[in-house]
Design an enzyme around this catalytic site. Structure first.
Site, PDB file in Angstrom:
ATOM      1  N   MET A  26       0.837  -1.203   0.000  1.00 22.21           N
ATOM      2  CA  MET A  26       0.000   0.000   0.000  1.00 22.21           C
ATOM      3  C   MET A  26       0.872   1.253   0.000  1.00 22.21           C
ATOM      4  SD  MET A  26      -3.426  -0.917   2.059  1.00 22.21           S
ATOM      5  CE  MET A  26      -2.811  -0.723   3.721  1.00 22.21           C
ATOM      6  N   GLY A  27       2.141   1.083  -0.384  1.00 20.71           N
ATOM      7  CA  GLY A  27       3.038   2.236  -0.443  1.00 20.71           C
ATOM      8  C   GLY A  27       3.534   2.631   0.941  1.00 20.71           C
ATOM      9  N   HIS A  33       9.198  -3.641   3.142  1.00 14.22           N
ATOM     10  CA  HIS A  33       8.759  -3.884   1.762  1.00 14.22           C
ATOM     11  C   HIS A  33       9.960  -4.292   0.897  1.00 14.22           C
ATOM     12  CE1 HIS A  33       5.588  -0.666   2.797  1.00 14.22           C
ATOM     13  NE2 HIS A  33       4.925  -1.801   2.692  1.00 14.22           N
ATOM     14  N   GLN A 149      -2.815 -11.834   8.560  1.00 13.65           N
ATOM     15  CA  GLN A 149      -3.072 -11.634   7.125  1.00 13.65           C
ATOM     16  C   GLN A 149      -2.382 -12.719   6.303  1.00 13.65           C
ATOM     17  OE1 GLN A 149      -2.821  -7.706   4.928  1.00 13.65           O
ATOM     18  NE2 GLN A 149      -0.754  -8.429   4.588  1.00 13.65           N
TER      19      GLN A 149
HETATM   20  P1  AMP Z   1       1.583  -2.946   3.500  1.00 13.56           P
HETATM   21  O1  AMP Z   1       2.102  -1.941   2.519  1.00 13.56           O
HETATM   22  O2  AMP Z   1       1.614  -2.480   4.913  1.00 13.56           O
HETATM   23  O3  AMP Z   1       0.243  -3.511   3.086  1.00 13.56           O
HETATM   24  O4  AMP Z   1       2.589  -4.166   3.457  1.00 13.56           O
HETATM   25  C1  AMP Z   1       2.904  -4.849   2.280  1.00 13.56           C
HETATM   26  C2  AMP Z   1       3.629  -6.115   2.624  1.00 13.56           C
HETATM   27  O5  AMP Z   1       4.823  -5.812   3.345  1.00 13.56           O
HETATM   28  C3  AMP Z   1       2.800  -7.049   3.526  1.00 13.56           C
HETATM   29  O6  AMP Z   1       2.973  -8.386   3.098  1.00 13.56           O
HETATM   30  C4  AMP Z   1       3.419  -6.821   4.889  1.00 13.56           C
HETATM   31  O7  AMP Z   1       3.285  -7.930   5.754  1.00 13.56           O
HETATM   32  C5  AMP Z   1       4.870  -6.593   4.523  1.00 13.56           C
HETATM   33  N1  AMP Z   1       5.545  -5.868   5.604  1.00 13.56           N
HETATM   34  C6  AMP Z   1       5.139  -4.736   6.211  1.00 13.56           C
HETATM   35  N2  AMP Z   1       5.999  -4.392   7.197  1.00 13.56           N
HETATM   36  C7  AMP Z   1       6.976  -5.329   7.201  1.00 13.56           C
HETATM   37  C8  AMP Z   1       8.146  -5.545   7.989  1.00 13.56           C
HETATM   38  N3  AMP Z   1       8.492  -4.720   8.966  1.00 13.56           N
HETATM   39  N4  AMP Z   1       8.908  -6.617   7.715  1.00 13.56           N
HETATM   40  C9  AMP Z   1       8.571  -7.482   6.717  1.00 13.56           C
HETATM   41  N5  AMP Z   1       7.484  -7.336   5.941  1.00 13.56           N
HETATM   42  C10 AMP Z   1       6.691  -6.279   6.186  1.00 13.56           C
END
Ligand code: AMP
Length: 269
Positions: A26-27, A33, A149
């Site tokens: 989601m940016g 990421h 999730q």
């Molecule tokens: P989001 O943009 O928050 O929807 O995250 C996109 C992806 O990045 C999802 O699969 C999250 O679980 C992963 N993600 C977010 N934060 C972290 C983190 N600190 N370490 C590893 N993966 C992450």
């Protein structure tokens, strides 16, 4: 890195391209990421990253409005990573005929975050399914930071798209223990100190939390003393016993979600 805005264009671009790795985001791009993206580049011939703030999965209008968006900075962070396509669809591209209200996902979606965010995981599964239909990836990468999730999406994909592999990636943390998250961009220095104290305290008491159910309440009191606004849950769960097929090895994690001011943070350790 090619930037594509429309699904017909990306479908055309991906025609005949097999072994595709997909990283949905989601940016508010951060090192969490980027670790997923690096994993995809390692495992795939082509890597597509998406940035799409999926309104449907937000339960509060304010959370959606204030969600960190900085496309220019995101592109800066992504452009030298060897990504093949950055896909930036708009709402109509993904939902030309509205949401799928009939989507079926595992009942674990009713627990933890699902209690405070009804239909949140249905919305996540809906958007992921739409991306799958457009991109036809071989591997999709998710972070263990959002463990609930990950487990729900993994179960959904295993049942409906068994030829796609969900790759679970480790949580990336700051030195102070706080898991990286786009919502961290909204935190003050003081909030970050509090978040760090919370992670450390939960980590220190992990075994106690697993063995003594009542201890949770003591810990919650401590968190409120740190200045936490609201705690949605602190819950020890065996990750391997949540969704079938169960695995033999025990793997307890403490799942927690809480608010610092109006910002909701989740993690598991
Ligand atoms: P989001 O943009 O928050 O929807 O995250 C996109 C992806 O990045 C999802 O699969 C999250 O679980 C992963 N993600 C977010 N934060 C972290 C983190 N600190 N370490 C590893 N993966 C992450």
């Amino acid at each position: 890195m090619k930037i594509i805005l429309h699904k017909n264009k990306i479908k055309k671009f991906l025609e005949n391209k097999k072994n595709l790795g997909f990283v949905p985001t989601m940016g508010g791009i951060h090192k969490g990421h980027i670790s997923l993206i690096r994993e995809s580049i390692k495992k795939s011939e082509y890597t597509v990253v998406s940035i799409f703030v999926n309104k449907q999965q937000f339960n509060e209008e304010n959370d959606f409005k204030t969600y960190p968006r900085d496309l220019k900075q995101d592109i800066e962070k992504l452009k030298n990573l060897d990504i093949d396509v950055l896909y930036l669809p708009n709402h109509n591209d993904i939902y030309p005929n509205g949401y799928n209200k009939k989507i079926k996902i595992n009942i674990f979606s009713k627990k933890l975050c699902g209690k405070n965010r009804p239909k949140h995981f249905e919305a996540v599964a809906d958007v992921i399914e739409r991306f799958i239909e457009i991109l036809n990836p071989k591997n999709i990468f998710f972070g263990k930071k959002d463990m609930q999730q990950l487990l729900i999406v993994e179960d959904f994909i295993r049942k409906k798209y068994p030829f796609i592999k969900v790759v679970a990636c480790n949580t990336i943390r700051e030195k102070n223990g706080v898991a990286l998250s786009s919502r961290n961009f909204l935190l003050t220095k003081n909030d970050i100190n509090t978040a760090s104290k919370i992670v450390k305290l939960i980590k220190k008491n992990k075994v106690k939390l697993i063995q003594d159910k009542k201890f949770k309440n003591n810990l919650k009191k401590e968190l409120y003393k740190f200045g936490v606004n609201k705690i949605d849950y602190i819950e020890p769960l065996d990750v391997n016993k949540i969704i079938k097929p169960f695995r033999k090895k025990r793997n307890f994690k403490i799942f927690f979600a809480y608010y610092l001011r109006r910002i909701r943070l989740i993690d598991n350790i």
